[in-house]
Design a protein around this motif. Structure first.
Motif, mmCIF file in Angstrom:
data_model
loop_
_atom_site.group_PDB
_atom_site.id
_atom_site.type_symbol
_atom_site.label_atom_id
_atom_site.label_comp_id
_atom_site.label_asym_id
_atom_site.label_seq_id
_atom_site.Cartn_x
_atom_site.Cartn_y
_atom_site.Cartn_z
ATOM 1 N N GLY A 102 0.785 -1.229 0.000
ATOM 2 C CA GLY A 102 0.000 0.000 0.000
ATOM 3 C C GLY A 102 0.812 1.272 0.000
ATOM 4 O O GLY A 102 0.329 2.334 0.397
ATOM 5 N N LEU A 103 2.050 1.202 -0.457
ATOM 6 C CA LEU A 103 2.939 2.360 -0.380
ATOM 7 C C LEU A 103 2.795 3.316 -1.560
ATOM 8 O O LEU A 103 3.326 4.419 -1.517
ATOM 9 C CB LEU A 103 4.400 1.885 -0.281
ATOM 10 C CG LEU A 103 4.726 1.024 0.939
ATOM 11 C CD1 LEU A 103 6.167 0.560 0.889
ATOM 12 C CD2 LEU A 103 4.463 1.813 2.221
ATOM 13 N N GLY A 104 2.115 2.921 -2.616
ATOM 14 C CA GLY A 104 1.973 3.796 -3.773
ATOM 15 C C GLY A 104 0.661 3.555 -4.487
ATOM 16 O O GLY A 104 0.091 2.467 -4.417
ATOM 17 N N ASN A 105 0.184 4.567 -5.170
ATOM 18 C CA ASN A 105 -1.074 4.497 -5.898
ATOM 19 C C ASN A 105 -0.815 3.986 -7.312
ATOM 20 O O ASN A 105 -0.048 4.608 -8.062
ATOM 21 C CB ASN A 105 -1.715 5.889 -5.933
ATOM 22 C CG ASN A 105 -3.098 5.883 -6.546
ATOM 23 O OD1 ASN A 105 -3.629 4.836 -6.913
ATOM 24 N ND2 ASN A 105 -3.686 7.065 -6.663
ATOM 25 N N LEU A 106 -1.445 2.887 -7.700
ATOM 26 C CA LEU A 106 -1.258 2.368 -9.057
ATOM 27 C C LEU A 106 -1.922 3.265 -10.098
ATOM 28 O O LEU A 106 -1.510 3.292 -11.250
ATOM 29 C CB LEU A 106 -1.816 0.944 -9.165
ATOM 30 C CG LEU A 106 -1.092 -0.134 -8.371
ATOM 31 C CD1 LEU A 106 -1.760 -1.492 -8.582
ATOM 32 C CD2 LEU A 106 0.378 -0.209 -8.760
#
Length: 323
Positions: free
Chosen positions: A278-282
């Protein structure tokens, strides 16, 4: 006594946990809004029966049996953007595992342009990727255009697994998206919509704001969760359901919020897609400086003009072998 005491203590914890879980389910359950039909004169604004096709591709999905259909809203004058997309993420064969199609969705300009219209019709004959309807193409009519996209999928392409609404200024990593969807499994084949979720938005009441909404048009103090209109992907069954739900939602000129209101009627919650842990927005709706391996781990990145899209694509297509 020690063992019996520990057993009783564990039992109490288990019961308390169960009670807490049930309470969370009960009190966090958002009741569905009442389904009050929109007055006919308002529903007609977004009703498919109000508009007619000028150009259409009604048999395309039947011939191609696509896994994913990319629906790209553009205007009559966006010739350069259409060309750039056909040369980059809109080209055939980018994902060897499945068939991906693209279609440009266009209205009419407020003032007719016979020269551009003739050019568009030649484009349509050459590429077979243009849908045009006779609503006026404008920013405030994006909700109409989005609902025409939903109706087209529901009418002509229900056999596809997924559809995606995606703006023309977006970089799309087709192979990553296909792999991501295949990994979701059967659970994503029904009532599924995924993108960059906005869950804390409120109506803007400042008349100078680009996203201004009057209290008369939308009296509530919050918006239900919705996905950013830059790009979102959904199971094709939702196209028909969103079209149905629109009968109970008063039209507003914010197309992504409007889709969220239809989802609220349906009781469907949009999904947020993130990178590992959950560390970055796809679905990256920010503008990022191009870096090949960063882009290789995103589904979309926002904010590219046609020239930049073509320029980075030549470098990016090597990323799967070097990142």
């Amino acid at each position: 006594m020690g063992k019996r005491w520990r057993y009783k203590l564990l039992t109490c914890f288990a019961v308390a946990g169960l009670i807490t879980f049930v309470a969370v389910l009960v009190f966090n359950r958002t009741p569905l809004p009442k389904k009050t039909p929109t007055p006919k004169e308002l529903y007609d604004v977004i009703s498919p029966s109000t508009y007619r096709f000028i150009l259409n591709q009604p048999e395309l999905c039947e011939k191609k049996s696509p896994f994913l259909v990319l629906m790209i809203p553009v205007t009559l004058k966006d010739t350069e953007a259409r060309t750039a997309i056909r040369r980059t993420w809109g080209q055939d064969g980018l994902s060897p595992r499945v068939t991906v199609l693209h279609l440009f969705v266009i209205g009419q300009p407020a003032q007719s342009d016979p020269v551009l219209q003739e050019h568009l019709e030649r484009e349509s004959k050459e590429f077979g990727d243009i849908i045009q309807m006779d609503f006026v193409d404008s920013y405030h009519n994006l909700t109409i255009k989005t609902m025409m996209i939903m109706n087209w999928i529901a009418t002509y392409c229900q056999g596809a697994w997924y559809a995606m609404k995606i703006d023309a200024d977006i970089f799309l990593n087709v192979r990553y998206l296909v792999d991501y969807l295949l990994d979701q499994g059967e659970s994503s084949r029904k009532d599924y919509i995924c993108g960059s979720v906005i869950s804390d938005a409120v109506p803007h009441r400042d008349t100078f704001n680009k996203w201004y909404i009057s209290e008369d048009l939308y009296p509530d103090t919050w918006y239900p969760p919705y996905v950013s209109g830059a790009a979102y992907v959904f199971s094709t069954d939702l196209a028909r359901k969103i079209s149905w739900a629109s009968r109970f939602v008063r039209p507003i000129p914010l197309e992504d919020v409007y889709v969220g209101l239809c989802l609220h009627i349906l009781g469907v919650k949009p999904m947020y897609a993130t990178t590992f842990l959950g560390l970055g927005n796809l679905f990256e709706v920010r503008r990022l400086k191009y870096e090949r391996c960063t882009f290789a781990k995103r589904i979309i990145v926002n904010g590219f003009n046609p020239q930049n899209l073509v320029r980075i694509w030549h470098d990016f297509k090597k990323s799967y072998f070097t990142c």
